[in-house]
Design an enzyme around this catalytic site. Structure first.
Site, mmCIF file in Angstrom:
data_model
loop_
_atom_site.group_PDB
_atom_site.id
_atom_site.type_symbol
_atom_site.label_atom_id
_atom_site.label_comp_id
_atom_site.label_asym_id
_atom_site.label_seq_id
_atom_site.Cartn_x
_atom_site.Cartn_y
_atom_site.Cartn_z
ATOM 1 N N TYR A 147 0.836 -1.207 0.000
ATOM 2 C CA TYR A 147 0.000 0.000 0.000
ATOM 3 C C TYR A 147 0.869 1.255 0.000
ATOM 4 O O TYR A 147 0.641 2.190 -0.779
ATOM 5 C CB TYR A 147 -0.915 -0.019 1.227
ATOM 6 C CG TYR A 147 -1.802 1.196 1.354
ATOM 7 C CD1 TYR A 147 -2.945 1.335 0.569
ATOM 8 C CD2 TYR A 147 -1.502 2.209 2.268
ATOM 9 C CE1 TYR A 147 -3.771 2.452 0.689
ATOM 10 C CE2 TYR A 147 -2.316 3.327 2.391
ATOM 11 C CZ TYR A 147 -3.444 3.444 1.605
ATOM 12 O OH TYR A 147 -4.249 4.538 1.720
ATOM 13 N N LYS A 151 1.139 4.264 -2.924
ATOM 14 C CA LYS A 151 0.849 5.668 -2.658
ATOM 15 C C LYS A 151 2.079 6.554 -2.875
ATOM 16 O O LYS A 151 1.949 7.728 -3.250
ATOM 17 C CB LYS A 151 0.299 5.837 -1.243
ATOM 18 C CG LYS A 151 -1.097 5.240 -1.054
ATOM 19 C CD LYS A 151 -2.125 5.867 -1.986
ATOM 20 C CE LYS A 151 -3.545 5.412 -1.662
ATOM 21 N NZ LYS A 151 -4.565 6.067 -2.523
#
Length: 242
Positions: A147, A151
Site C-alpha cells: 500500500y 501511494k
C-alpha cells in the site's frame, strides 16, 4: 474564505463510499456538475437517488481499456479527483502477487490513466487534478509495504504531472491523510492495541474525519489554491511534527 466551484465539471473516482461519496454530495450541493465513478453499482444508485443531478459511471478502474471506453464520452472537465483506492494490509511475507498487482492497478495505474485522459479535456484556462494519496507514502507502517509503495507512486505521479502540465495551467496536487474514519479506516484500525501506538504519535490524538479530507480537496480544486501545484498535503493531526 468563500470558495466557489459553481458550474464546474468535476470527475470523482471512488464515488461509491467514504471520501469520494461525501465529496460528490458536497460538490453537487455547491452547484458543480459531478461525474461519480465507482466499480460498485448499488452505492452509485444510492448516490443518484439522493442527488439526481450527479452523473454516475460504473467501471473497474483497474481495467485500463474498460476505463477508457467508459470515460470516452466526457468532453470537458474542470477538475479531477483520483480518489479510488484499496488497502491490503498484511505482513510482508503474506502478501501475494495478486495483492501487489491489484493494489498498484487501482491505487497507481488508474490515477495515471484517468489523469492522462482527462488532462486533454480541460479548458485552455486550465484545471485542477487532486490525487488522494496517504501518509503511508511518507512514513512506514506495519503491514503496509505494498500500500505504501503504491501511494508513493501517486506522490511521484503528482509531482511529474505538475511539472508537465503546468505550462497548460493545470495544477496537480495530492492530499495525504493518516487514518480517516471511513468504513475502510474503521475496519483496518478498529483494534485499540493497533491504533494506540499511532494515536500516541498524533498531537491531536485522534484520527481524521471524512469531512476534513473533503474540505482540503475542495480547496485544492478551487481558485483559492491557484498558485499551489506539485504538493503532497499531509492531513495527519501533527504526526509529522513528532
Amino acid at each position: 474564505m468563500e470558495i466557489s466551484l459553481k458550474n464546474k465539471i468535476i470527475l470523482v473516482t471512488g464515488a461509491g463510499q467514504g471520501i469520494g461519496n461525501e465529496l460528490c454530495r458536497r460538490l453537487s450541493t455547491a452547484g458543480c456538475h459531478v461525474i461519480g465513478v465507482s466499480r460498485s453499482v448499488a452505492p452509485l444508485q444510492d448516490l443518484k437517488r439522493d442527488c439526481p443531478e450527479i452523473e454516475t459511471i460504473s467501471v473497474d478502474l483497474s481495467d485500463w481499456k474498460a476505463t477508457r471506453r467508459s470515460l470516452n464520452h466526457i468532453k470537458k472537465v474542470d477538475g479531477v479527483v483520483n480518489n479510488a483506492g484499496i488497502a491490503v494490509v498484511k505482513p510482508f511475507e503474506e502478501l501475494t502477487e495478486e495483492d501487489f498487482d491489484r493494489t498498484f492497478a487501482i491505487n497507481s495505474k488508474a490515477v495515471f490513466n484517468v489523469s492522462q485522459m482527462m488532462a486533454s479535456r480541460m479548458p485552455s484556462m486550465g484545471g485542477s487534478i487532486v490525487n488522494v494519496s496517504s501518509l503511508a507514502s511518507m512514513r512506514s507502517f506495519q503491514g503496509h509495504s505494498v500500500y505504501s509503495a503504491s501511494k508513493a507512486a501517486v506522490d511521484s505521479i503528482t509531482r511529474s504531472l505538475a511539472l508537465e502540465l503546468g505550462p497548460r495551467n493545470i495544477r496537480v496536487n495530492s492530499v495525504n491523510p493518516t487514518v480517516i474514519l471511513t468504513r475502510m479506516g474503521r475496519e483496518n484500525w478498529s483494534d485499540p492495541a493497533k491504533a494506540k501506538p499511532l494515536l500516541d504519535n498524533i498531537p491531536l490524538h485522534r484520527f481524521g474525519e471524512v469531512s476534513e479530507v473533503v474540505d482540503a480537496i475542495v480547496y485544492l480544486l478551487s481558485d483559492k489554491s491557484s498558485f499551489m501545484t506539485g504538493h503532497s498535503l499531509p492531513l495527519e493531526g501533527g504526526y509529522c511534527a513528532c
